[in-house]
Design a protein around this motif. Structure first.
Motif, PDB file in Angstrom:
ATOM      1  N   PRO A 150     -49.084 -31.956  14.007  1.00 36.43           N
ATOM      2  CA  PRO A 150     -48.680 -33.099  14.712  1.00 36.43           C
ATOM      3  C   PRO A 150     -49.344 -33.443  16.149  1.00 36.43           C
ATOM      4  O   PRO A 150     -49.683 -34.649  16.438  1.00 36.43           O
ATOM      5  N   VAL A 151     -49.744 -32.249  16.557  1.00 36.11           N
ATOM      6  CA  VAL A 151     -50.321 -32.365  17.877  1.00 36.11           C
ATOM      7  C   VAL A 151     -51.686 -32.859  17.818  1.00 36.11           C
ATOM      8  O   VAL A 151     -52.208 -33.734  18.459  1.00 36.11           O
ATOM      9  N   LYS A 152     -52.710 -32.494  16.743  1.00 34.06           N
ATOM     10  CA  LYS A 152     -53.656 -32.887  16.378  1.00 34.06           C
ATOM     11  C   LYS A 152     -53.730 -34.330  16.098  1.00 34.06           C
ATOM     12  O   LYS A 152     -54.700 -35.154  16.611  1.00 34.06           O
ATOM     13  N   GLU A 153     -52.814 -34.803  15.457  1.00 29.90           N
ATOM     14  CA  GLU A 153     -52.885 -36.403  15.194  1.00 29.90           C
ATOM     15  C   GLU A 153     -52.588 -37.055  16.579  1.00 29.90           C
ATOM     16  O   GLU A 153     -53.257 -38.152  16.755  1.00 29.90           O
ATOM     17  N   LEU A 154     -51.699 -36.416  17.447  1.00 34.24           N
ATOM     18  CA  LEU A 154     -51.481 -37.246  18.711  1.00 34.24           C
ATOM     19  C   LEU A 154     -52.712 -37.348  19.535  1.00 34.24           C
ATOM     20  O   LEU A 154     -53.181 -38.263  20.140  1.00 34.24           O
ATOM     21  N   VAL A 155     -53.495 -36.185  19.340  1.00 33.41           N
ATOM     22  CA  VAL A 155     -54.970 -36.185  20.195  1.00 33.41           C
ATOM     23  C   VAL A 155     -55.660 -37.290  19.499  1.00 33.41           C
ATOM     24  O   VAL A 155     -56.387 -37.931  20.514  1.00 33.41           O
ATOM     25  N   SER A 156     -55.746 -37.361  18.295  1.00 29.62           N
ATOM     26  CA  SER A 156     -56.624 -38.191  17.811  1.00 29.62           C
ATOM     27  C   SER A 156     -56.064 -39.567  18.044  1.00 29.62           C
ATOM     28  O   SER A 156     -57.044 -40.679  18.372  1.00 29.62           O
ATOM     29  N   SER A 187     -50.922 -34.232  27.647  1.00 30.17           N
ATOM     30  CA  SER A 187     -51.382 -33.223  28.161  1.00 30.17           C
ATOM     31  C   SER A 187     -50.272 -32.198  28.590  1.00 30.17           C
ATOM     32  O   SER A 187     -50.680 -30.981  28.440  1.00 30.17           O
ATOM     33  N   GLU A 188     -48.984 -32.639  28.882  1.00 31.58           N
ATOM     34  CA  GLU A 188     -48.094 -31.722  29.334  1.00 31.58           C
ATOM     35  C   GLU A 188     -47.876 -30.766  27.878  1.00 31.58           C
ATOM     36  O   GLU A 188     -47.771 -29.602  27.996  1.00 31.58           O
ATOM     37  N   LEU A 189     -47.582 -31.292  26.906  1.00 29.26           N
ATOM     38  CA  LEU A 189     -47.302 -30.869  25.740  1.00 29.26           C
ATOM     39  C   LEU A 189     -48.389 -29.816  25.252  1.00 29.26           C
ATOM     40  O   LEU A 189     -47.932 -28.765  24.861  1.00 29.26           O
ATOM     41  N   LEU A 190     -49.542 -30.163  25.463  1.00 29.70           N
ATOM     42  CA  LEU A 190     -50.754 -29.208  25.149  1.00 29.70           C
ATOM     43  C   LEU A 190     -50.678 -28.142  26.072  1.00 29.70           C
ATOM     44  O   LEU A 190     -50.926 -26.761  25.529  1.00 29.70           O
ATOM     45  N   LYS A 191     -50.256 -28.288  27.400  1.00 31.62           N
ATOM     46  CA  LYS A 191     -50.347 -27.125  28.283  1.00 31.62           C
ATOM     47  C   LYS A 191     -49.298 -26.125  27.551  1.00 31.62           C
ATOM     48  O   LYS A 191     -49.323 -24.884  27.705  1.00 31.62           O
ATOM     49  N   LYS A 192     -47.952 -26.722  27.485  1.00 31.66           N
ATOM     50  CA  LYS A 192     -46.775 -25.850  26.934  1.00 31.66           C
ATOM     51  C   LYS A 192     -47.330 -25.111  25.617  1.00 31.66           C
ATOM     52  O   LYS A 192     -46.898 -23.883  25.742  1.00 31.66           O
ATOM     53  N   LEU A 193     -47.857 -25.649  24.682  1.00 36.49           N
ATOM     54  CA  LEU A 193     -48.293 -25.244  23.504  1.00 36.49           C
ATOM     55  C   LEU A 193     -49.111 -24.180  23.555  1.00 36.49           C
ATOM     56  O   LEU A 193     -49.198 -23.078  22.944  1.00 36.49           O
TER      57      LEU A 193
END
Length: 114
Positions: free
Chosen positions: A55-61, A102-108
Protein backbone atom coordinates in the motif's frame (compact mmCIF):
# COMPACT_ATOMS: atom_id res chain seq x y z
CA UNK A 1 41.57 -24.04 3.49
CA UNK A 2 37.90 -23.69 4.39
CA UNK A 3 36.29 -20.56 5.69
CA UNK A 4 35.65 -20.67 9.44
CA UNK A 5 31.97 -20.46 10.41
CA UNK A 6 30.79 -17.49 12.41
CA UNK A 7 28.25 -19.74 14.13
CA UNK A 8 30.00 -22.96 15.05
CA UNK A 9 27.56 -24.54 17.54
CA UNK A 10 24.68 -26.52 16.01
CA UNK A 11 21.36 -26.95 17.80
CA UNK A 12 19.04 -29.77 16.85
CA UNK A 13 15.29 -29.53 17.33
CA UNK A 14 12.88 -32.37 16.77
CA UNK A 15 9.41 -31.51 15.52
CA UNK A 16 6.37 -33.36 14.23
CA UNK A 17 5.47 -33.05 10.52
CA UNK A 18 2.52 -30.77 11.33
CA UNK A 19 4.76 -28.51 13.43
CA UNK A 20 7.27 -28.34 10.58
CA UNK A 21 4.48 -27.27 8.22
CA UNK A 22 3.44 -24.47 10.63
CA UNK A 23 7.08 -23.32 10.88
CA UNK A 24 7.34 -23.24 7.09
CA UNK A 25 4.07 -21.29 6.80
CA UNK A 26 5.27 -18.73 9.32
CA UNK A 27 8.60 -18.45 7.53
CA UNK A 28 6.75 -17.73 4.29
CA UNK A 29 4.56 -15.12 6.01
CA UNK A 30 7.70 -13.44 7.36
CA UNK A 31 9.41 -13.57 3.97
CA UNK A 32 12.30 -15.66 5.30
CA UNK A 33 13.55 -18.61 3.25
CA UNK A 34 16.39 -19.82 5.47
CA UNK A 35 15.06 -21.99 8.29
CA UNK A 36 18.17 -21.53 10.43
CA UNK A 37 17.88 -17.76 10.15
CA UNK A 38 14.18 -17.90 11.01
CA UNK A 39 14.60 -20.16 14.04
CA UNK A 40 17.59 -18.14 15.27
CA UNK A 41 15.60 -14.89 14.91
CA UNK A 42 12.64 -16.38 16.79
CA UNK A 43 14.82 -17.84 19.55
CA UNK A 44 16.86 -14.68 20.10
CA UNK A 45 14.28 -11.97 19.41
CA UNK A 46 11.03 -13.73 20.14
CA UNK A 47 9.31 -12.51 16.98
CA UNK A 48 9.77 -11.67 13.35
CA UNK A 49 8.08 -8.56 12.05
CA UNK A 50 7.04 -8.60 8.42
CA UNK A 51 5.52 -5.40 7.08
CA UNK A 52 3.59 -5.45 3.83
CA UNK A 53 4.66 -2.25 2.08
CA UNK A 54 2.54 -2.67 -1.06
CA UNK A 55 0.00 0.00 0.00
CA UNK A 56 2.85 2.40 0.73
CA UNK A 57 4.44 1.66 -2.64
CA UNK A 58 1.14 2.58 -4.30
CA UNK A 59 1.02 5.85 -2.34
CA UNK A 60 4.55 6.66 -3.44
CA UNK A 61 3.57 5.95 -7.04
CA UNK A 62 0.57 8.27 -6.75
CA UNK A 63 2.77 10.93 -5.21
CA UNK A 64 5.24 10.64 -8.08
CA UNK A 65 2.41 11.06 -10.57
CA UNK A 66 1.30 14.16 -8.68
CA UNK A 67 4.82 15.56 -8.90
CA UNK A 68 4.90 14.81 -12.62
CA UNK A 69 1.61 16.66 -13.07
CA UNK A 70 3.02 19.62 -11.18
CA UNK A 71 6.10 19.65 -13.42
CA UNK A 72 3.94 19.50 -16.55
CA UNK A 73 1.87 22.41 -15.27
CA UNK A 74 5.05 24.38 -14.61
CA UNK A 75 6.31 23.73 -18.15
CA UNK A 76 2.93 24.78 -19.53
CA UNK A 77 2.99 27.91 -17.38
CA UNK A 78 6.46 28.84 -18.56
CA UNK A 79 5.56 28.23 -22.19
CA UNK A 80 2.02 29.56 -22.48
CA UNK A 81 1.48 31.37 -19.22
CA UNK A 82 -0.70 30.49 -16.30
CA UNK A 83 -2.01 32.27 -13.29
CA UNK A 84 0.39 32.19 -10.32
CA UNK A 85 -2.51 31.24 -8.08
CA UNK A 86 -2.97 28.01 -10.06
CA UNK A 87 0.68 27.08 -9.58
CA UNK A 88 0.44 27.92 -5.89
CA UNK A 89 -2.63 25.67 -5.56
CA UNK A 90 -0.83 22.80 -7.30
CA UNK A 91 2.20 23.26 -5.05
CA UNK A 92 -0.02 23.24 -1.96
CA UNK A 93 -1.77 20.05 -3.11
CA UNK A 94 1.61 18.44 -3.71
CA UNK A 95 2.90 19.47 -0.28
CA UNK A 96 -0.32 18.24 1.35
CA UNK A 97 0.18 14.83 -0.27
CA UNK A 98 3.90 14.55 0.42
CA UNK A 99 4.03 15.55 4.09
CA UNK A 100 1.83 12.71 5.48
CA UNK A 101 3.46 10.21 3.15
CA UNK A 102 6.92 11.29 4.23
CA UNK A 103 6.00 10.90 7.91
CA UNK A 104 4.53 7.46 7.25
CA UNK A 105 7.67 6.33 5.44
CA UNK A 106 9.85 7.52 8.32
CA UNK A 107 7.76 5.56 10.84
CA UNK A 108 7.76 2.44 8.68
CA UNK A 109 11.52 2.59 8.17
CA UNK A 110 11.98 2.61 11.95
CA UNK A 111 9.73 -0.45 12.30
CA UNK A 112 11.42 -2.34 9.48
CA UNK A 113 14.92 -1.69 10.84
CA UNK A 114 14.13 -3.22 14.26
Amino acid sequence: MTKKRVRSVPIYVWVRPDELEVIRERMAEAGIRNMSAYIRKMALGGYVLHVDLEPVKELVSLQRRCANNLNQAAVHANTYGIYPSEIAALQKDYADLWEPLSELLKKLSKIVSL
